[in-house]
Write an enzyme that holds these catalytic residues in place. Structure first.
Site, PDB file in Angstrom:
ATOM      1  N   CYS A   1      26.377   7.198  33.090  1.00 26.89           N
ATOM      2  CA  CYS A   1      25.856   5.845  32.884  1.00 26.89           C
ATOM      3  C   CYS A   1      25.551   5.588  31.409  1.00 26.89           C
ATOM      4  O   CYS A   1      24.507   6.011  30.905  1.00 26.89           O
ATOM      5  CB  CYS A   1      24.594   5.652  33.717  1.00 26.89           C
ATOM      6  SG  CYS A   1      23.833   4.066  33.418  1.00 26.89           S
TER       7      CYS A   1
ATOM      8  N   CYS B   1      22.367   3.512  30.685  1.00 23.78           N
ATOM      9  CA  CYS B   1      21.082   4.219  30.824  1.00 23.78           C
ATOM     10  C   CYS B   1      20.871   5.204  29.685  1.00 23.78           C
ATOM     11  O   CYS B   1      19.800   5.279  29.115  1.00 23.78           O
ATOM     12  CB  CYS B   1      21.012   5.018  32.128  1.00 23.78           C
ATOM     13  SG  CYS B   1      21.883   4.322  33.496  1.00 23.78           S
ATOM     14  N   ASP B   2      21.897   6.010  29.380  1.00 22.03           N
ATOM     15  CA  ASP B   2      21.695   7.149  28.470  1.00 22.03           C
ATOM     16  C   ASP B   2      22.220   6.905  27.058  1.00 22.03           C
ATOM     17  O   ASP B   2      21.941   7.697  26.154  1.00 22.03           O
ATOM     18  CB  ASP B   2      22.386   8.399  29.056  1.00 22.03           C
ATOM     19  CG  ASP B   2      21.819   8.743  30.422  1.00 22.03           C
ATOM     20  OD1 ASP B   2      20.634   8.457  30.642  1.00 22.03           O
ATOM     21  OD2 ASP B   2      22.556   9.272  31.264  1.00 22.03           O
TER      22      ASP B   2
END
Ligand code: NDP
Length: 317
Positions: A134, A137-138
């Protein structure tokens, strides 16, 4: 023991589940949405550029708008995964992964898909240590670093474009020599100076002791190469994880997607399904939203004893 009864329990809170919730609660059906998160895959998309009404909108922001609307119309939410559904005489028992139980007269399954893994050496061991599924997200953890994105669909393109604004260098590795994603996204990625696209590159292994250090790939089925990296984003599509429903005997495709008819009914009366987890061809947020609305209307009709719907929102059958 079941702690509460609902007319409808919806499993999943992506565009399909949340739209279904808006529709069931507007029809005054008591509704519980059970989900691990809000927005599903939509919330993991940095910029959505093809949802009508919004030229560009962050996926999470759009998901929050859906949720607010569902909550305002009366839907309740509980953020837990569902572990099992059992049929009873007049409905279903829905059990969460922590053992909580709810009774539902009808169920709408809308829990989407899970990221596909590369299945190469080192992948599992390095998850969270440089290996991510992701980018939204990261991605911020990789400011000024060198990363790779694997895949050539819209998810990979979206990730590469987003990461090009954060990372120092982004390699994009495709196993073939063609993209699967939309041309407009391909052009955006090609326009970024710090993205290098490598076609015909098959990842063989991810290497690193404490954290990811490099990836080994084979170019054109012959040359072996290593790339030094600090992060890798595996964006190679998604798979249906429906084995936890096997006790119900729902009909599924070979790819384990739930088979639904045009009105979103599954093979079991009282269970409806919508969105990416179903056998529909196109997995898009706007389509999932529409499918969620259909599933909710059909669930309403089922709970009313299958009476014809009001003519203002259905054609007579
Ligand atoms: P896709 O199935 O569209 O693409 C998957 C990509 O990963 C393909 O390039 C595929 O290669 C590659 N791939 C698959 N398996 C492997 C493997 N084992 N090793 C290496 N490469 C592999 O999945 P997406 O997640 O990109 O998209 C899914 C859906 O979500 C699509 O409908 C997409 O349009 C939508 N979406 C839309 C977005 C947007 O509009 N902004 C953003 C994100 C997703 P090959 O082509 O060779 O099979």
């Amino acid at each position: 023991m079941p702690e509460k009864n609902y007319d409808v329990v919806i499993v999943g809170a992506g565009p399909a589940g949340l739209t279904a919730a808006i529709y069931t609660s507007r029809r005054a059906l008591s509704t519980l949405v059970l989900s691990k998160d809000i927005g599903g895959q939509m919330a993991l998309t940095d910029d959505i550029q093809n949802y009508p009404g919004f030229e560009i909108i962050e996926g999470l922001v759009l998901a929050q708008k859906f949720q607010e609307q569902a909550a305002q119309t009366g839907s309740e939410f509980l953020f837990e995964g569902v572990g099992r559904i059992e049929k009873t005489e007049d409905g279903f028992i829905v059990k969460t992964e922590t053992g909580r139980q709810f009774l539902a007269r009808a169920v709408i399954l809308a829990f989407g898909l899970s990221p596909r893994t590369l299945d190469v050496a080192g992948e599992k061991e390095l998850i969270g240590k440089g290996v991510s599924y992701c980018a939204t997200c990261d991605g911020p953890l990789y400011r000024g670093k060198t990363v790779a994105v694997i895949g050539g669909g819209n998810s990979a393109l979206d990730a590469a474009e987003y990461l090009s604004k954060i990372a120092k260098k982004v390699y994009m590795l495709l196993r073939r020599d063609v993209f699967r994603g939309e041309e407009i996204l391909v052009e955006q990625v090609k326009a970024a100076d710090n993205v290098e696209i490598i076609f015909n590159a098959k990842v063989k292994a991810l290497k690193g002791k404490e954290r990811l250090e490099s990836l080994a790939y084979v170019l054109n089925d012959s040359e072996e190469h290593d790339l030094d990296l600090e992060g890798i984003f595996i964006e190679i599509g998604h798979v249906a994880k429906t084995d936890w429903l096997n006790n119900l005997g729902l009909k599924m495709t070979e790819r384990q997607e739930l088979i639904v008819n045009a009105d979103n009914e599954t093979s079991i009366k009282g269970i409806f399904a919508a969105g990416d987890i179903t056998s529909i061809t196109y997995k898009q947020a706007v389509i999932s939203a529409g499918e969620g609305a259909k599933a909710a209307l059909q669930a309403y009709r089922y709970l009313q004893g299958n009476k014809p719907l009001m003519p203002d929102w259905s054609v007579k059958k």
